[in-house]
Design an enzyme around this catalytic site. Structure first.
Site, mmCIF file in Angstrom:
data_model
loop_
_atom_site.group_PDB
_atom_site.id
_atom_site.type_symbol
_atom_site.label_atom_id
_atom_site.label_comp_id
_atom_site.label_asym_id
_atom_site.label_seq_id
_atom_site.Cartn_x
_atom_site.Cartn_y
_atom_site.Cartn_z
ATOM 1 N N ASP A 471 0.829 -1.206 0.000
ATOM 2 C CA ASP A 471 0.000 0.000 0.000
ATOM 3 C C ASP A 471 0.870 1.266 0.000
ATOM 4 O O ASP A 471 2.080 1.216 0.275
ATOM 5 C CB ASP A 471 -0.901 -0.012 1.248
ATOM 6 C CG ASP A 471 -2.223 0.704 1.021
ATOM 7 O OD1 ASP A 471 -2.305 1.511 0.082
ATOM 8 O OD2 ASP A 471 -3.164 0.462 1.807
ATOM 9 N N ASP A 540 -10.921 1.843 -2.766
ATOM 10 C CA ASP A 540 -11.426 1.496 -1.439
ATOM 11 C C ASP A 540 -12.950 1.467 -1.452
ATOM 12 O O ASP A 540 -13.567 0.953 -0.524
ATOM 13 C CB ASP A 540 -10.953 2.519 -0.399
ATOM 14 C CG ASP A 540 -9.527 2.251 0.030
ATOM 15 O OD1 ASP A 540 -8.985 1.186 -0.326
ATOM 16 O OD2 ASP A 540 -8.941 3.108 0.712
HETATM 17 C C1 GLA Z 1 -5.729 1.876 2.422
HETATM 18 C C2 GLA Z 1 -6.125 0.748 1.503
HETATM 19 C C3 GLA Z 1 -7.186 -0.098 2.182
HETATM 20 C C4 GLA Z 1 -6.660 -0.635 3.486
HETATM 21 C C5 GLA Z 1 -6.186 0.517 4.353
HETATM 22 C C6 GLA Z 1 -5.457 0.013 5.597
HETATM 23 O O1 GLA Z 1 -6.766 2.775 2.597
HETATM 24 O O2 GLA Z 1 -6.573 1.254 0.278
HETATM 25 O O3 GLA Z 1 -7.570 -1.162 1.332
HETATM 26 O O4 GLA Z 1 -5.613 -1.540 3.244
HETATM 27 O O5 GLA Z 1 -5.284 1.366 3.663
HETATM 28 O O6 GLA Z 1 -5.034 1.057 6.393
#
Ligand code: GLA
Length: 729
Positions: A471, A540
């Site tokens: 990420d 997300d």
């Molecule tokens: C980001 C990612 C999510 C999740 C969060 C965890 O927002 O896009 O899918 O993994 O971080 O903190």
């Protein structure tokens, strides 16, 4: 065989000694159906004389010769225009020489062509400055069967002191049409990949990112369609599709000049990035990947998809495991035993991987929320007393594999890492720290930080972790690299180069571990990263209705098996079937509490996972035909067809038709007209009756493509969906 592919190297070299006036024949960069022709003028400069459907060798000779050579010269124009001499519009390349001369001139020096196997022909055109020891090489890799050309530029010099590069496009393409229609993808967090199309007017249109090397695709993506003359449809119109393989700040410039010629200039964003280049050190730009279709956007996408699966994405033709993620179920609040039981759930679902998301690390500052702990990649002893080894073992016992979330480029100021290595952090001197999601970016231009980031991932993989979600949750602002000192304008470029060094190391040690590229949702969707990754997190936002649009957008440029699409509870008002059928557009995964599914829901979901596995040659490896767009109506439909045209899957989503809205048959594409196909509805909930008249009927491919079948429910009162399997008899 190896010998054929690795060593079948045909080297043709045409060398024109400096000062000689011989004009070489036109340089044809070609695939099975596309030609790009470059011609050297009598003034020794390089011109683009053609780009479009493939020409015969004889017709190439008839192309107009460049000239006359004055500033108002009509098309064709110079192929890669340098700044500072006679250029009138947006330049491709610019530099200030060691002596302060702010101009570049480029003449042809030589061309080399080589062939690898039966699919790839590489051409390198070498240009040089007649007055300064500067060499520019334009590289073209032409993938014959996929009709894709990959192009990039390399610059070196032998001046006594460094030069400063001010522009460095990966390519320059010229088009000539009465009108140009540009389609771009733009968005924001949780609303990625929104498609918008508009006509280019005289002047410059720039789509760019100035966000540095992290989360660069947050608002704009480095991919586009360009339709000539009029807006293209999925099946008609001339289209150039292009995408820049770069994970940092990018710039796509489109300029229509006084003669209505269009210059397309994709590349690194020169914004705040003047680059000081010492002698004999090549500066290599990112690759620009493009294809040309005379029959609409659909074939252009499919060319890119086929190319990507074969060459552009890590293990693009390998099956993709289905995973269960815990993020939306637990966020950071979990215990070891809760994870143990979630892994049991993953196995019951039929998933092959359990993916543990954020919140598993940090001891001095346990990562119980997003304010602390980032950077301290030791398992939280309170939550995970037996470490990751225990979780890997639980997964193995359950017959699945264990995957993990990391965000190794980042740090919370409340972390041991920040306390120990304040000099590893990007932040401006004499100014307050500028947080986004409470975090800062590490300085990946620094080799020590590269080592650290590599070790974070190495540490997990060496313990048996079999999947990684990488990420990257913030952009670069107020960024200053302690490591780069006076070369701050190198930061955006060198950061990404540092990142790619880490990826290279990771892949040389772990060549095939599947990994997801994520960036606060879908802000890292680019082929620079996907070379090292198997898939990317599109958003997300996992509301299935929104996902139809987001996935539709990304499917324009990326193959379905790269698009991580999870069934979640984000919006429970949508049926589980609708949420599942939407996830089938991409790479099916799950992020919900399996233990809360009813018996019927679990049966349905297990069957859906099995169907996805069984239909991999179609859904993950097949050609995608976008039949009805969510941007044009409420009845969305796509068809996935396997390479042999024997097996297909139609996905349809009814996005809430209006009262008495006409529901018309959808015509298929891409089938064999002479073949007979059995159509049957799958992915039905236990007890749910098939409702589409086409179910269990046999049709010819010709009929399905000329007449079509109904794919939507008339007067549906909620969002509905259907999955039809189409099987050659
Ligand atoms: C980001 C990612 C999510 C999740 C969060 C965890 O927002 O896009 O899918 O993994 O971080 O903190």
């Amino acid at each position: 065989m190896m010998l054929r592919f690795l060593c079948c190297l045909l080297l043709l070299s045409r060398f024109v000694p400096a000062g000689a006036q011989a004009i070489p024949p036109p340089i044809a960069i070609e695939t099975e159906h596309v030609s790009l022709v470059l011609t050297v003028g009598t003034n020794q400069k390089l011109y683009q004389t053609y780009l479009g459907p493939k020409l015969t060798a004889a017709d190439r000779q008839s192309l107009p010769q460049p000239g006359p050579f004055d500033a108002y010269m009509p098309a064709p124009g110079e192929a890669y225009v340098p700044a500072g001499t006679d250029n009138l519009f947006e330049p491709a390349i610019g530099m200030v020489h060691a002596d302060g001369n702010p101009s570049l001139a480029l003449v042809f020096a030589e061309v080399q062509t080589s062939q690898t196997g039966d699919d790839l022909i590489t051409t390198t055109v070498h240009l040089r400055d007649p007055a300064y020891p500067v060499d520019v090489r334009l590289h073209f890799a032409a993938y014959q069967k996929e009709d894709v050309i990959k192009t990039w530029m390399e610059i070196t010099h032998r001046e006594k002191k460094p030069v400063v590069l001010t522009n460095y496009a990966s390519a320059m393409l010229r088009l000539h049409a009465p009108h140009y229609w540009l389609t771009q993808l733009h968005g924001d967090w949780a609303s990625e990949a929104k498609e918008v199309e508009g006509e280019l007017t005289s002047g410059l249109k720039v789509i760019d990112s100035k966000l540095g090397g992290t989360r660069a695709g947050w608002y704009q993506t480095p991919s586009f369609f360009l339709a000539l003359d009029k807006p293209a449809t999925e099946t008609s119109g001339e289209v150039l599709a292009g995408t820049l393989a770069w994970t940092g700040s990018f710039r796509l410039a489109f300029e229509v000049d006084n003669l209505n010629t269009l210059r397309v200039l994709p590349g690194l964003n020169p914004f705040a990035s003047a680059y000081t280049l010492p002698a004999n050190q090549p500066f290599v730009t990112p690759e620009f990947i493009f294809t040309y279709s005379p029959a609409g956007k659909g074939p252009a996408s499919r060319n890119l998809h086929r190319w990507a699966r074969r060459y552009g994405v890590l293990d693009g033709t390998a099956p993709r495991p289905t995973l269960l993620n815990n993020w939306e179920t637990t966020l950071t609040a979990f215990t070891e035993s809760r994870l143990d039981s979630l892994m049991g759930d993953a196995a019951r679902l039929g998933a092959q991987i359990f993916l543990l998301d954020d919140g598993w690390f940090g001891n001095k500052y346990p990562r119980n929320n997003d304010k602390v702990g980032l950077g301290d990649w030791q398992p939280d002893r309170a939550k995970l007393p037996h470490g990751l080894g225990h979780l890997v073992q639980t997964a193995t016992k359950a017959g699945i594999k264990f995957g993990i979330w990391v965000e190794p480029e980042m740090v919370n100021p409340k972390s041991e890492l920040y306390e120990k290595h304040p000099d590893w952090v990007l932040r401006l001197p004499n100014r307050p720290e500028d947080y986004s999601r409470n975090q800062l970016v590490l300085d990946l231009t620094n080799p020590k930080v590269q080592d650290f980031v590599f070790q974070v991932v190495d540490e997990q993989l060496s313990q048996g972790v079999a999947y990684v979600k990488w990420d990257c949750n913030r952009m670069m602002t107020s960024a200053y690299s302690p490591y780069l000192g006076r070369d701050q304008s190198h930061l955006y470029i060198d950061y990404v180069r540092g990142l790619y060094k880490v990826f290279d190391r990771m892949r040389s040690k772990y060549p095939h571990v599947p990994m997801m590229l994520c960036s606060g949702g879908g802000a890292r969707a680019d082929y620079g990263g996907l070379k090292y990754f198997t898939d990317f997190w599109a958003s997300d936002n996992t509301d299935a209705f929104e996902r139809v649009f987001i996935q539709w957008g990304f499917l324009n440029f990326f193959p379905s098996n790269t698009l991580a699409s999870h069934v979640t509870n984000w919006n429970r008002q949508h049926t589980l079937k609708f949420r599942t059928d939407v996830a089938l557009m991409g790479k099916l995964g799950y992020d919900l509490d399996v233990s809360k599914l009813s018996v019927d829901e679990l049966t349905f979901s297990r069957q859906a996972v099995q169907n996805y596995k069984r239909l991999t040659p179609v859904l993950a490896q097949g050609d995608v035909f976008r039949l009805r767009s969510p941007y044009e109506g409420n009845q969305v439909a796509l068809l996935y067809v396997d390479e042999a045209q024997r097996h297909a899957v139609a996905l349809s989503y009814n996005l809430h038709t209006r009262f008495h809205e006409p529901v018309l048959p959808v015509r298929f594409q891409g089938l064999n007209p002479a073949q007979r196909y059995l159509v049957r509805e799958i992915n039905l909930m236990p007890g749910q009756k098939d409702t589409l008249p086409a179910h269990d009927h046999t049709y010819s491919g010709d009929y399905l493509m000329k007449v079509g079948v109904l794919l939507s429910d008339p007067d549906a009162t909620q969002l509905t969906s259907h999955v039809l399997e189409v099987l050659a008899e």
